[in-house]
Design a protein around this motif. Structure first.
Motif, PDB file in Angstrom:
ATOM      1  N   PHE A 145      18.023   4.791  10.633  1.00 36.82           N
ATOM      2  CA  PHE A 145      16.635   4.478  10.971  1.00 36.82           C
ATOM      3  C   PHE A 145      15.776   4.435   9.715  1.00 36.82           C
ATOM      4  O   PHE A 145      16.040   5.135   8.730  1.00 36.82           O
ATOM      5  N   MET A 146      14.730   3.619   9.769  1.00 38.64           N
ATOM      6  CA  MET A 146      13.667   3.650   8.767  1.00 38.64           C
ATOM      7  C   MET A 146      12.367   3.255   9.453  1.00 38.64           C
ATOM      8  O   MET A 146      12.371   2.505  10.437  1.00 38.64           O
ATOM      9  N   ASP A 147      11.259   3.780   8.970  1.00 39.69           N
ATOM     10  CA  ASP A 147       9.964   3.457   9.553  1.00 39.69           C
ATOM     11  C   ASP A 147       9.579   2.024   9.242  1.00 39.69           C
ATOM     12  O   ASP A 147       9.947   1.485   8.194  1.00 39.69           O
ATOM     13  N   GLY A 148       8.812   1.411  10.157  1.00 41.71           N
ATOM     14  CA  GLY A 148       8.512  -0.011  10.071  1.00 41.71           C
ATOM     15  C   GLY A 148       7.711  -0.405   8.850  1.00 41.71           C
ATOM     16  O   GLY A 148       8.259  -0.812   7.821  1.00 41.71           O
ATOM     17  N   GLU A 149       6.369  -0.289   8.950  1.00 40.83           N
ATOM     18  CA  GLU A 149       5.542  -0.763   7.838  1.00 40.83           C
ATOM     19  C   GLU A 149       5.671   0.118   6.604  1.00 40.83           C
ATOM     20  O   GLU A 149       5.413  -0.325   5.482  1.00 40.83           O
ATOM     21  N   GLN A 150       6.086   1.383   6.765  1.00 44.72           N
ATOM     22  CA  GLN A 150       6.183   2.281   5.615  1.00 44.72           C
ATOM     23  C   GLN A 150       7.445   2.058   4.792  1.00 44.72           C
ATOM     24  O   GLN A 150       7.471   2.360   3.602  1.00 44.72           O
ATOM     25  N   THR A 151       8.515   1.542   5.392  1.00 45.75           N
ATOM     26  CA  THR A 151       9.782   1.372   4.674  1.00 45.75           C
ATOM     27  C   THR A 151      10.361  -0.025   4.868  1.00 45.75           C
ATOM     28  O   THR A 151      10.634  -0.733   3.899  1.00 45.75           O
ATOM     29  N   ALA A 152      10.551  -0.444   6.118  1.00 43.13           N
ATOM     30  CA  ALA A 152      11.184  -1.741   6.377  1.00 43.13           C
ATOM     31  C   ALA A 152      10.379  -2.892   5.786  1.00 43.13           C
ATOM     32  O   ALA A 152      10.947  -3.892   5.331  1.00 43.13           O
ATOM     33  N   LEU A 153       9.047  -2.788   5.782  1.00 43.61           N
ATOM     34  CA  LEU A 153       8.189  -3.860   5.280  1.00 43.61           C
ATOM     35  C   LEU A 153       7.520  -3.512   3.959  1.00 43.61           C
ATOM     36  O   LEU A 153       6.642  -4.245   3.507  1.00 43.61           O
ATOM     37  N   SER A 154       7.905  -2.425   3.349  1.00 40.93           N
ATOM     38  CA  SER A 154       7.258  -1.955   2.122  1.00 40.93           C
ATOM     39  C   SER A 154       8.099  -2.313   0.903  1.00 40.93           C
ATOM     40  O   SER A 154       9.303  -2.025   0.854  1.00 40.93           O
ATOM     41  N   MET A 155       7.458  -2.949  -0.086  1.00 40.73           N
ATOM     42  CA  MET A 155       8.136  -3.280  -1.335  1.00 40.73           C
ATOM     43  C   MET A 155       8.256  -2.029  -2.191  1.00 40.73           C
ATOM     44  O   MET A 155       7.271  -1.372  -2.505  1.00 40.73           O
ATOM     45  N   GLN A 156       9.502  -1.681  -2.551  1.00 45.62           N
ATOM     46  CA  GLN A 156       9.749  -0.478  -3.331  1.00 45.62           C
ATOM     47  C   GLN A 156      10.851  -0.740  -4.356  1.00 45.62           C
ATOM     48  O   GLN A 156      11.688  -1.620  -4.178  1.00 45.62           O
ATOM     49  N   GLU A 157      10.818   0.054  -5.396  1.00 41.03           N
ATOM     50  CA  GLU A 157      11.865  -0.039  -6.416  1.00 41.03           C
ATOM     51  C   GLU A 157      13.108   0.697  -5.930  1.00 41.03           C
ATOM     52  O   GLU A 157      13.027   1.778  -5.349  1.00 41.03           O
ATOM     53  N   THR A 195       0.819  -1.211   0.000  1.00 44.64           N
ATOM     54  CA  THR A 195       0.000   0.000   0.000  1.00 44.64           C
ATOM     55  C   THR A 195       0.851   1.258   0.000  1.00 44.64           C
ATOM     56  O   THR A 195       0.435   2.292  -0.536  1.00 44.64           O
ATOM     57  N   ASN A 196       2.054   1.210   0.577  1.00 44.29           N
ATOM     58  CA  ASN A 196       2.910   2.388   0.642  1.00 44.29           C
ATOM     59  C   ASN A 196       3.727   2.590  -0.628  1.00 44.29           C
ATOM     60  O   ASN A 196       4.524   3.516  -0.702  1.00 44.29           O
ATOM     61  N   SER A 197       3.546   1.709  -1.611  1.00 40.53           N
ATOM     62  CA  SER A 197       4.333   1.786  -2.838  1.00 40.53           C
ATOM     63  C   SER A 197       3.547   2.373  -4.005  1.00 40.53           C
ATOM     64  O   SER A 197       4.080   2.503  -5.102  1.00 40.53           O
ATOM     65  N   ALA A 198       2.294   2.756  -3.784  1.00 38.25           N
ATOM     66  CA  ALA A 198       1.429   3.156  -4.890  1.00 38.25           C
ATOM     67  C   ALA A 198       1.980   4.359  -5.651  1.00 38.25           C
ATOM     68  O   ALA A 198       2.022   4.367  -6.886  1.00 38.25           O
ATOM     69  N   LEU A 199       2.401   5.384  -4.936  1.00 32.39           N
ATOM     70  CA  LEU A 199       2.901   6.588  -5.594  1.00 32.39           C
ATOM     71  C   LEU A 199       4.138   6.296  -6.420  1.00 32.39           C
ATOM     72  O   LEU A 199       4.268   6.740  -7.564  1.00 32.39           O
ATOM     73  N   ARG A 200       5.046   5.518  -5.855  1.00 34.14           N
ATOM     74  CA  ARG A 200       6.295   5.212  -6.555  1.00 34.14           C
ATOM     75  C   ARG A 200       6.028   4.364  -7.809  1.00 34.14           C
ATOM     76  O   ARG A 200       6.622   4.570  -8.859  1.00 34.14           O
ATOM     77  N   LEU A 201       5.119   3.400  -7.697  1.00 34.18           N
ATOM     78  CA  LEU A 201       4.780   2.572  -8.850  1.00 34.18           C
ATOM     79  C   LEU A 201       4.074   3.387  -9.930  1.00 34.18           C
ATOM     80  O   LEU A 201       4.287   3.178 -11.125  1.00 34.18           O
TER      81      LEU A 201
END
Length: 400
Positions: free
Chosen positions: A195-207, A5-11
């Motif tokens: 540091f990185m945020d948990g569900e927004q970065t550590a658990l988020s699939m991103q390019e 869900t946190n990858s929508a903008l980047r995709l």
């Protein structure tokens, strides 16, 4: 579970054909990974040993390291990858500190609560000048109940332990900041926290673009390289050159480290740490950012600005909220004609107070957004830092 869900903008930007900003000689290979895995894969190409015992959400990085160790066996420098399974997160940080003392390029992965329970070990690592880098996946500390969401309590608790602190807003920054943190830690001999945020970065699939092996050799080198001593204090201790990762624990050259001291001696040592080591940290950090940009084409700086030129309202944010705030600012300008800008704080220590004061030194309103609550304080930590920086700038301006 990794969140898409946190990858929508980047995709969406990828589908629309947004051009890549990376134009350097060592841009890297495009792939898609979550933050934990991306950091673990990067670490396995650079570090030699890891201490494993992280809790959620950083536990996935432990698995990522073990997979890379099983697949490749050694890093990009040809050093054999090793891992130590500790009994607790405190044990992992203690083990990583010991490995660093022995001259190994060591790392550990921790969650926010893990770090909060290990602040004394972190302070000791900073006092002994260990070039250690730790990756922290934010998670809110227990309060009236436990939570799996991101919280910045551990970030601010660790801010005054003597380490420098970088805060990534996305997976690409988490990887890039690790490279920068490793370079700075080994030049300045001060531990670094990324540091990185948990569900927004550590658990988020991103390019992202993973760093190639050539970048590691050019930007970091090997742990046993002989490098010039970076500061007068280092030249006094080591001579004109030193090992990139000093062997503070060396059976061939025994020395007492961390022994009990009198109050007067301890105070003098603490004051000397600030004068001979910390005052060079800003220069080392800026040099690392500049060199990294030359090699990769990616501009990394302590602060980022978005549409600040004519802003009447400035949002000051950290972490994954930076990208969200920038999108909100664009929407408010487009639909409501509100002149909103965003100031992203990516380096918490050393705090870029003078630069923040310069950017905010005009007639505008400021809104500070933080992922924590400080019920016993009038202001949360980032706002206190901001008030202090602006107040100091006003005093300097008033008194010349």
């Amino acid at each position: 579970m990794n969140s898409f869900t946190n990858s929508a903008l980047r995709l969406l930007r990828s589908l629309l054909g947004a051009p890549s900003r990376s134009t350097g000689p060592y841009v890297g290979t495009i792939t898609t990974l979550d933050g934990n895995t991306a950091v673990a894969v990067t670490e396995a190409g650079i570090s030699e040993t890891v201490a494993l015992a992280a809790s959620y959400p950083a536990d996935a990085a432990n698995l990522g390291w073990r997979c890379e160790q099983y697949r490749h066996g050694d890093n990009s420098q040809g050093a054999v990858l090793g891992s130590l399974a500790a009994e607790s997160p405190r044990g992992a940080l203690a083990a990583a500190s010991g490995l660093s003392l022995s001259g190994s390029r060591a790392v550990c992965f921790l969650s926010g609560p893990d770090l909060a329970s290990s602040l004394d070990l972190l302070t000791a690592a900073a006092g002994r000048h260990l070039p250690l880098v730790a990756h922290i996946a934010n998670r809110a500390l227990p309060n009236h109940s436990n939570s799996l969401g991101s919280g910045h309590e551990a970030l601010h608790l660790a801010a005054d332990c003597g380490c420098f602190v970088l805060f990534a807003s996305n997976v690409q920054e988490a990887v890039d900041f690790y490279m920068v943190a490793r370079h700075v830690a080994e030049q300045a001999l001060i531990p670094g926290l990324v540091f990185m945020d948990g569900e927004q970065t550590a658990l988020s699939m991103q390019e992202l673009r993973l760093p190639p092996g050539e970048l590691t050799k050019q930007f970091l080198g090997a742990a046993d390289d002989e490098i010039p001593a970076a500061t007068p204090a280092q030249r006094f201790l080591f001579g004109d050159t030193r090992r990139r990762i000093p062997r503070w624990h060396n059976p061939d050259r025994p020395a007492m480290l961390g022994g009990l001291q009198t109050t007067e001696s301890w105070g003098l040592g603490r004051a000397a740490h600030q004068v001979f080591y910390q005052q060079h940290l800003v220069e080392c950090l800026n040099q690392a950012f500049t060199k990294f940009e030359q090699l990769t084409g990616r501009n990394r700086r302590p602060l980022s600005t978005h549409r600040m030129e004519d802003a009447k309202l400035v949002l000051v944010v950290q972490g994954a909220a930076i990208e969200t705030a920038e999108t909100v600012a664009d929407g408010l300008r487009r639909h409501y004609k509100c002149k909103v800008g965003v100031l992203g704080v990516r380096v918490l220590r050393p705090f870029p107070g003078a630069e923040i004061a310069r950017l905010l030194g005009r007639n505008c309103r400021v809104c500070v957004l933080e992922r924590l609550d400080s019920p016993a304080e009038s202001d949360p930590p980032l706002l206190r830092e901001l008030r202090s920086s602006l107040g100091r700038a006003m005093d300097n301006g008033r008194h010349g």
